[in-house]
Write an enzyme that holds these catalytic residues in place. Structure first.
Site, PDB file in Angstrom:
ATOM      1  N   ASN A  62       0.923  -1.112   0.277  1.00  0.00           N
ATOM      2  CA  ASN A  62      -0.359  -0.237  -0.327  1.00  0.00           C
ATOM      3  C   ASN A  62       0.824   1.469   0.184  1.00  0.00           C
ATOM      4  OD1 ASN A  62       0.284  -0.575   3.397  1.00  0.00           O
ATOM      5  ND2 ASN A  62      -0.481   0.511   3.348  1.00  0.00           N
ATOM      6  N   GLU A  64       0.204   5.248   0.527  1.00  0.00           N
ATOM      7  CA  GLU A  64      -1.019   5.641   1.357  1.00  0.00           C
ATOM      8  C   GLU A  64       0.098   7.457   0.487  1.00  0.00           C
ATOM      9  OE1 GLU A  64      -2.293   4.350   5.533  1.00  0.00           O
ATOM     10  OE2 GLU A  64      -0.875   5.684   5.192  1.00  0.00           O
ATOM     11  N   CYS A  73      -4.383   0.532  -3.188  1.00  0.00           N
ATOM     12  CA  CYS A  73      -3.801  -0.725  -1.736  1.00  0.00           C
ATOM     13  C   CYS A  73      -2.885  -1.209  -2.681  1.00  0.00           C
ATOM     14  CB  CYS A  73      -5.230  -1.794  -1.969  1.00  0.00           C
ATOM     15  SG  CYS A  73      -6.617  -0.702  -1.015  1.00  0.00           S
ATOM     16  N   GLU A  75      -2.976  -5.052  -2.983  1.00  0.00           N
ATOM     17  CA  GLU A  75      -3.163  -6.130  -4.322  1.00  0.00           C
ATOM     18  C   GLU A  75      -3.729  -5.326  -5.725  1.00  0.00           C
ATOM     19  OE1 GLU A  75      -4.200  -5.239  -1.099  1.00  0.00           O
ATOM     20  OE2 GLU A  75      -5.599  -6.777   0.303  1.00  0.00           O
ATOM     21  N   CYS A 112      -9.635  -5.657   0.394  1.00  0.00           N
ATOM     22  CA  CYS A 112     -10.681  -4.527   0.746  1.00  0.00           C
ATOM     23  C   CYS A 112     -12.275  -5.222  -0.639  1.00  0.00           C
ATOM     24  CB  CYS A 112     -10.776  -3.351   0.833  1.00  0.00           C
ATOM     25  SG  CYS A 112      -9.938  -2.753  -1.315  1.00  0.00           S
ATOM     26  N   CYS A 115     -10.332  -3.443  -4.290  1.00  0.00           N
ATOM     27  CA  CYS A 115      -9.501  -4.903  -4.640  1.00  0.00           C
ATOM     28  C   CYS A 115      -9.891  -5.753  -5.619  1.00  0.00           C
ATOM     29  CB  CYS A 115      -8.334  -5.086  -3.533  1.00  0.00           C
ATOM     30  SG  CYS A 115      -7.173  -4.122  -3.447  1.00  0.00           S
TER      31      CYS A 115
END
Length: 160
Positions: A62, A64, A73, A75, A112, A115
């Protein structure tokens, strides 16, 4: 009106040592990716490692941004890198791990919703399931035979 039952199945391993050796390697790569995540705002680091059919392993973590939550993310970083660097090459397995600098993550953390949607499109397009293994920092690992096990009523391009 008709009621249908949706059933999902998964295998749960007690720890990494129970995984097949090739999956242990993949999870260790995901841990390596997690350790390089850029998560100064959430303090929640995620790593992903994908095994492609050509035996390449693609890592993602990830990333940010101060314009939180406009990060990305792990993935999706990995799947888009795989799609960019190896177009048309199928994804066989995905390992995901998460940790926090605030508290120990001792239960499995699955992808999530965003993803799951992105990964499902790759799985549908390649017409083969992607095995998913996910864990926290320590503890149990969940394995599903397919991403669609995590997203049984998926939305794909056939609706467009």
């Amino acid at each position: 009106m008709k009621k249908i039952d949706v059933v999902a199945s998964a295998t749960v391993y007690d720890d990494v040592s129970e995984l097949p050796s090739n999956v242990q390697l993949l999870m260790n790569k995901a841990i390596e990716a997690r350790n390089n995540a850029y998560a100064p705002y959430s303090k929640f680091s995620v790593g992903a490692a994908m095994l492609l059919e050509n035996n390449q392993i693609i890592l993602g973590n990830n990333q940010e941004s101060a314009a939180y939550p406009s990060g990305m993310c792990a993935e999706r970083v990995a799947i888009w890198k795989a799609g960019s660097d190896f177009p048309g090459v199928k994804v066989k397995q995905l390992a995901i791990t998460a940790s926090s600098s605030i508290s120990k993550v001792d239960r499995p953390v699955g992808p999530c919703g965003a993803c799951r949607q992105t990964l499902s499109e790759y799985e549908i397009n390649q017409k083969e399931p992607i095995e998913i293994y996910f864990m926290g920092e320590v503890g149990k690992i969940v394995k599903t035979e397919s991403l669609l096990s995590l997203l049984p009523f998926s939305f794909d391009s056939t609706y467009l």
